[in-house]
Design a protein around this motif. Structure first.
Motif, mmCIF file in Angstrom:
data_model
loop_
_atom_site.group_PDB
_atom_site.id
_atom_site.type_symbol
_atom_site.label_atom_id
_atom_site.label_comp_id
_atom_site.label_asym_id
_atom_site.label_seq_id
_atom_site.Cartn_x
_atom_site.Cartn_y
_atom_site.Cartn_z
ATOM 1 N N ALA A 14 0.834 -1.330 0.133
ATOM 2 C CA ALA A 14 -0.129 -0.068 0.309
ATOM 3 C C ALA A 14 0.877 1.267 0.030
ATOM 4 C CB ALA A 14 -0.859 0.053 1.176
ATOM 5 N N THR A 15 0.622 2.170 -0.911
ATOM 6 C CA THR A 15 1.387 3.452 -1.186
ATOM 7 C C THR A 15 0.432 4.669 -1.139
ATOM 8 O OG1 THR A 15 1.480 3.383 -3.386
ATOM 9 C CG2 THR A 15 3.184 2.235 -2.223
ATOM 10 N N PRO A 16 0.648 5.673 -0.938
ATOM 11 C CA PRO A 16 0.032 7.070 -1.029
ATOM 12 C C PRO A 16 -0.391 7.094 -2.472
ATOM 13 C CG PRO A 16 1.854 7.523 0.489
ATOM 14 C CD PRO A 16 2.210 6.129 -0.201
ATOM 15 N N GLU A 17 0.470 6.745 -3.222
ATOM 16 C CA GLU A 17 0.197 6.610 -4.811
ATOM 17 C C GLU A 17 -0.950 6.084 -5.240
ATOM 18 O OE1 GLU A 17 4.464 8.445 -3.779
ATOM 19 O OE2 GLU A 17 3.133 6.580 -3.313
ATOM 20 N N ASN A 18 -1.023 4.879 -4.653
ATOM 21 C CA ASN A 18 -1.979 3.754 -5.020
ATOM 22 C C ASN A 18 -3.426 4.217 -4.396
ATOM 23 O OD1 ASN A 18 0.044 2.167 -6.175
ATOM 24 N ND2 ASN A 18 -0.131 0.649 -4.632
ATOM 25 N N ALA A 19 -3.133 4.755 -3.340
ATOM 26 C CA ALA A 19 -4.741 5.333 -2.622
ATOM 27 C C ALA A 19 -4.987 6.612 -3.556
ATOM 28 C CB ALA A 19 -4.323 5.878 -1.229
ATOM 29 N N ALA A 20 -4.135 7.399 -3.969
ATOM 30 C CA ALA A 20 -4.416 8.467 -4.854
ATOM 31 C C ALA A 20 -5.008 8.160 -6.064
ATOM 32 C CB ALA A 20 -3.676 9.380 -5.205
ATOM 33 N N LEU A 21 -4.664 7.381 -6.833
ATOM 34 C CA LEU A 21 -5.155 6.477 -7.978
ATOM 35 C C LEU A 21 -6.609 5.661 -7.616
ATOM 36 C CD1 LEU A 21 -4.731 6.078 -10.813
ATOM 37 C CD2 LEU A 21 -3.323 4.012 -10.264
ATOM 38 N N LEU A 22 -6.886 5.323 -6.439
ATOM 39 C CA LEU A 22 -8.106 4.777 -6.000
ATOM 40 C C LEU A 22 -9.180 6.117 -5.900
ATOM 41 C CD1 LEU A 22 -9.965 2.538 -5.121
ATOM 42 C CD2 LEU A 22 -9.074 2.954 -2.681
ATOM 43 N N ARG A 23 -8.687 6.948 -5.528
ATOM 44 C CA ARG A 23 -9.703 8.164 -5.371
ATOM 45 C C ARG A 23 -10.058 8.650 -6.706
ATOM 46 N NH1 ARG A 23 -6.166 9.473 -1.161
ATOM 47 N NH2 ARG A 23 -4.744 10.935 -2.515
ATOM 48 N N GLN A 24 -9.170 8.592 -7.623
ATOM 49 C CA GLN A 24 -9.623 8.681 -8.873
ATOM 50 C C GLN A 24 -10.656 7.894 -9.419
ATOM 51 O OE1 GLN A 24 -5.230 9.390 -10.533
ATOM 52 N NE2 GLN A 24 -6.532 10.622 -11.854
ATOM 53 N N LEU A 25 -10.643 6.468 -9.256
ATOM 54 C CA LEU A 25 -11.562 5.869 -9.777
ATOM 55 C C LEU A 25 -12.846 5.808 -8.973
ATOM 56 C CD1 LEU A 25 -12.138 3.005 -11.255
ATOM 57 C CD2 LEU A 25 -11.183 1.862 -9.296
ATOM 58 N N ASP A 26 -12.664 6.065 -7.728
ATOM 59 C CA ASP A 26 -13.750 6.290 -6.929
ATOM 60 C C ASP A 26 -14.609 7.342 -7.467
ATOM 61 O OD1 ASP A 26 -15.409 6.217 -4.440
ATOM 62 O OD2 ASP A 26 -14.727 8.264 -4.443
ATOM 63 N N ALA A 27 -13.961 8.628 -7.839
ATOM 64 C CA ALA A 27 -14.792 9.628 -8.613
ATOM 65 C C ALA A 27 -15.404 9.427 -9.684
ATOM 66 C CB ALA A 27 -13.715 10.893 -8.745
ATOM 67 N N VAL A 28 -14.705 8.436 -10.620
ATOM 68 C CA VAL A 28 -15.397 8.094 -11.860
ATOM 69 C C VAL A 28 -16.461 7.269 -11.637
ATOM 70 C CG1 VAL A 28 -15.138 6.451 -13.677
ATOM 71 C CG2 VAL A 28 -13.176 8.209 -13.221
ATOM 72 N N SER A 29 -16.367 6.508 -10.558
ATOM 73 C CA SER A 29 -17.714 5.469 -10.174
ATOM 74 C C SER A 29 -18.970 6.388 -10.023
ATOM 75 C CB SER A 29 -17.232 4.413 -9.166
ATOM 76 O OG SER A 29 -18.361 3.655 -9.114
ATOM 77 N N ARG A 30 -18.654 7.431 -8.927
ATOM 78 C CA ARG A 30 -19.451 8.149 -8.502
ATOM 79 C C ARG A 30 -20.124 8.907 -9.648
ATOM 80 N NH1 ARG A 30 -19.349 9.127 -2.846
ATOM 81 N NH2 ARG A 30 -17.410 8.019 -1.866
ATOM 82 N N ASP A 31 -19.380 9.502 -10.623
ATOM 83 C CA ASP A 31 -19.733 10.334 -11.739
ATOM 84 C C ASP A 31 -20.761 9.571 -12.464
ATOM 85 O OD1 ASP A 31 -18.485 12.462 -10.671
ATOM 86 O OD2 ASP A 31 -16.852 12.259 -12.231
ATOM 87 N N LEU A 32 -20.342 8.009 -12.898
ATOM 88 C CA LEU A 32 -21.261 6.948 -13.592
ATOM 89 C C LEU A 32 -22.534 6.905 -12.874
ATOM 90 C CD1 LEU A 32 -18.368 5.104 -14.874
ATOM 91 C CD2 LEU A 32 -19.792 6.236 -16.299
ATOM 92 N N GLY A 33 -22.844 7.121 -11.369
ATOM 93 C CA GLY A 33 -23.791 6.709 -10.935
ATOM 94 C C GLY A 33 -23.781 5.469 -10.023
ATOM 95 N N TYR A 34 -22.318 4.726 -9.981
ATOM 96 C CA TYR A 34 -22.228 3.434 -9.540
ATOM 97 C C TYR A 34 -22.040 3.500 -8.052
ATOM 98 C CZ TYR A 34 -22.662 1.659 -13.968
ATOM 99 O OH TYR A 34 -23.221 1.284 -15.383
ATOM 100 N N GLY A 35 -21.719 4.776 -7.469
ATOM 101 C CA GLY A 35 -21.252 4.703 -5.963
ATOM 102 C C GLY A 35 -19.961 4.706 -5.688
ATOM 103 N N ALA A 36 -19.522 4.550 -4.410
ATOM 104 C CA ALA A 36 -18.275 4.630 -3.956
ATOM 105 C C ALA A 36 -17.560 3.334 -4.433
ATOM 106 C CB ALA A 36 -18.232 4.815 -2.549
ATOM 107 N N VAL A 37 -16.107 3.451 -4.510
ATOM 108 C CA VAL A 37 -15.222 2.532 -4.652
ATOM 109 C C VAL A 37 -14.209 2.263 -3.541
ATOM 110 C CG1 VAL A 37 -13.726 1.070 -6.156
ATOM 111 C CG2 VAL A 37 -15.360 2.261 -7.282
ATOM 112 N N GLU A 38 -14.155 1.446 -2.696
ATOM 113 C CA GLU A 38 -13.176 1.328 -1.560
ATOM 114 C C GLU A 38 -12.100 0.358 -1.701
ATOM 115 O OE1 GLU A 38 -15.626 0.094 1.805
ATOM 116 O OE2 GLU A 38 -16.796 2.099 1.785
ATOM 117 N N ALA A 39 -11.067 0.651 -0.870
ATOM 118 C CA ALA A 39 -9.833 -0.478 -0.912
ATOM 119 C C ALA A 39 -10.279 -1.710 -0.459
ATOM 120 C CB ALA A 39 -8.832 0.095 -0.212
ATOM 121 N N TYR A 40 -9.782 -2.794 -1.208
ATOM 122 C CA TYR A 40 -10.094 -4.162 -0.773
ATOM 123 C C TYR A 40 -9.130 -4.589 0.407
ATOM 124 C CZ TYR A 40 -11.922 -9.016 -0.654
ATOM 125 O OH TYR A 40 -12.039 -10.307 -0.404
#
Length: 424
Positions: free
Chosen positions: A340-366
């Protein structure tokens, strides 16, 4: 009707998936619409992929799988090649496809061509597509490819810098890894970040996953008539020494968060042999066992944790019972941990924003403790990376494996829009 009641339909509209997609650009809307219109094509290609027997050891089948996906990538403007591995690795090789441009970040997309079980049979039951590799990982490979198709249809692939590597031996990597993962490492050197398409799990993505290495234990003891066991000249025998070591592994290593240590194959007797898939043993119940052998795996969250656990295991092995000896070996490098790195977490935040914009809701770290090893671990670190972006399903590595086609549009749209934003 009261003014408050008249507001309810408007409020419902604001909360609808269409309203939640207001953050999408017109081009992103076209990308998403392409995916909705091509579900049948996805299913057709999944069936064709499953019918190619690309079990890891089927070298011709892995090459055929590469050519099947490579043809589709070539149609999207990628320069495709098959990168063969040397014969001594007993593995076929990898798909490598690339678009070279000047716009946006350099993105590495990772899949794999091989499956554990042979392909062939495919069937549909509602939204479930059954067959070897449907979820691990042929469905995930098609999530990757259909995201690229959607971008291509919208004209959004032009001048991008995207590199695709699908390894041909993810399920059982060729040895040595310095040879079998060379093409993946070379691709990582020319990339800014990586996205990998192992199976998705709910509304999550993988920012970290455990590494895995194998270990071997060889125990020797004095042998003779069983009536003399525990006597000073006979000692405790190889099996009791093996049991002591395994018991201490169990008691000590299970206390370390994120670590598992599994003794998978065990033999012990007057004579014993053991390899990767099984072994044989000879002896009698009235003879003290002279030799015991164990093969297993060790999983860990970081390189530092791996070294700590190896040191503890060696210390346990060194404490011998009377008239016994033991040797612990770690025969290969295995899969490193994807830390786990801060850079990976930042990339997850970008995916989370995409998912929310698409109407699919939040994406969390597994939880990384619940994921197996994967090729993303070979490139992250140092690259920022996400994994678990592929097909949703169950039963991987088993006869009942299936992909949930109902989740396909969500997974492909999330990948496509994320790629669009990363490559602007």
């Amino acid at each position: 009707m009261s003014p408050r009641l008249r507001l309810l339909p408007a409020l419902a509209l604001l909360l609808s998936p269409l309203a939640l997609r207001a953050a999408l650009t017109p081009e992103e809307e076209r990308i998403a619409a392409y995916i909705d219109a091509h579900r049948a094509d996805f299913v057709r290609d999944l069936e064709a992929a499953v019918k190619i027997d690309s079990a890891t050891e089927n070298l011709a089948g892995v090459r055929a799988m590469s050519d099947f996906f490579g043809a589709q990538l070539s149609e999207l403007g990628f320069a495709y090649r098959f990168a063969p591995l040397p014969a001594e690795t007993k593995r076929a090789g990898h798909l490598v496809a690339e678009r070279t441009g000047t716009r946006g970040q350099r993105v590495l997309l990772i899949g794999h061509l091989d499956s554990v079980l042979p392909g062939g049979a495919f069937r549909l039951e509602g939204d479930k597509a059954y067959g070897a590799g449907t979820s691990d990982i042929k469905g995930g490979d098609l999530v990757l490819i259909y995201a690229l198709k959607a971008l291509h249809a919208a004209g959004a692939l032009e001048n991008t810098r995207i590199l695709v590597v699908m390894t041909g031996d993810e399920e059982a990597p060729g040895q040595p890894l310095a040879v079998s993962r060379r093409d993946l490492w070379d691709a990582a050197k020319r990339s800014d970040l990586a996205l990998a398409f192992e199976g998705s799990i709910g509304h999550t993505a993988t920012v970290a996953r455990r590494g895995i290495i194998s270990w071997e234990l060889e125990v020797q003891g004095a042998t003779g008539h069983s009536s003399a066991i525990f006597a000073p000249h006979m000692g405790s025998g190889a099996v009791f020494e093996m049991a002591r070591i395994l018991g201490e592994f169990h008691d000590e290593l299970r206390k370390i968060d994120g670590v598992t240590c599994n003794p998978a194959l065990v033999v012990g007797g007057t004579e014993a042999e053991l390899d990767r898939l099984g072994g044989k043993v000879t002896g009698k119940s009235n003879i003290v066992a002279q030799r015991a052998l164990v093969r297993g795996d060790l999983r860990f969250l970081s390189a530092a944790q791996k070294e700590e656990v190896k040191a503890r295991m060696r210390a346990i092995v060194a404490r011998h019972l009377p008239r016994t000896s033991a040797e612990l070996r770690f025969p290969d490098d295995g899969y490193p941990a994807m830390e786990a790195t801060p850079e990976n977490a930042a990339l997850l935040r970008q995916l989370d924003a995409v998912s929310r914009d698409l109407g699919y809701g939040a994406v969390e770290a597994y939880d990384p403790k619940s994921r197996g090893a994967g090729d993303a671990s070979f490139v992250s670190p140092p690259l920022p990376a996400l994994d678990g972006l592929g097909a949703s399903g169950r039963g991987a590595h088993a006869p009942g494996e299936f992909m949930d086609l109902g989740t396909m549009p969500e997974m492909v749209k999330r990948t496509a829009v994320l790629l669009y934003r990363l490559t602007r």
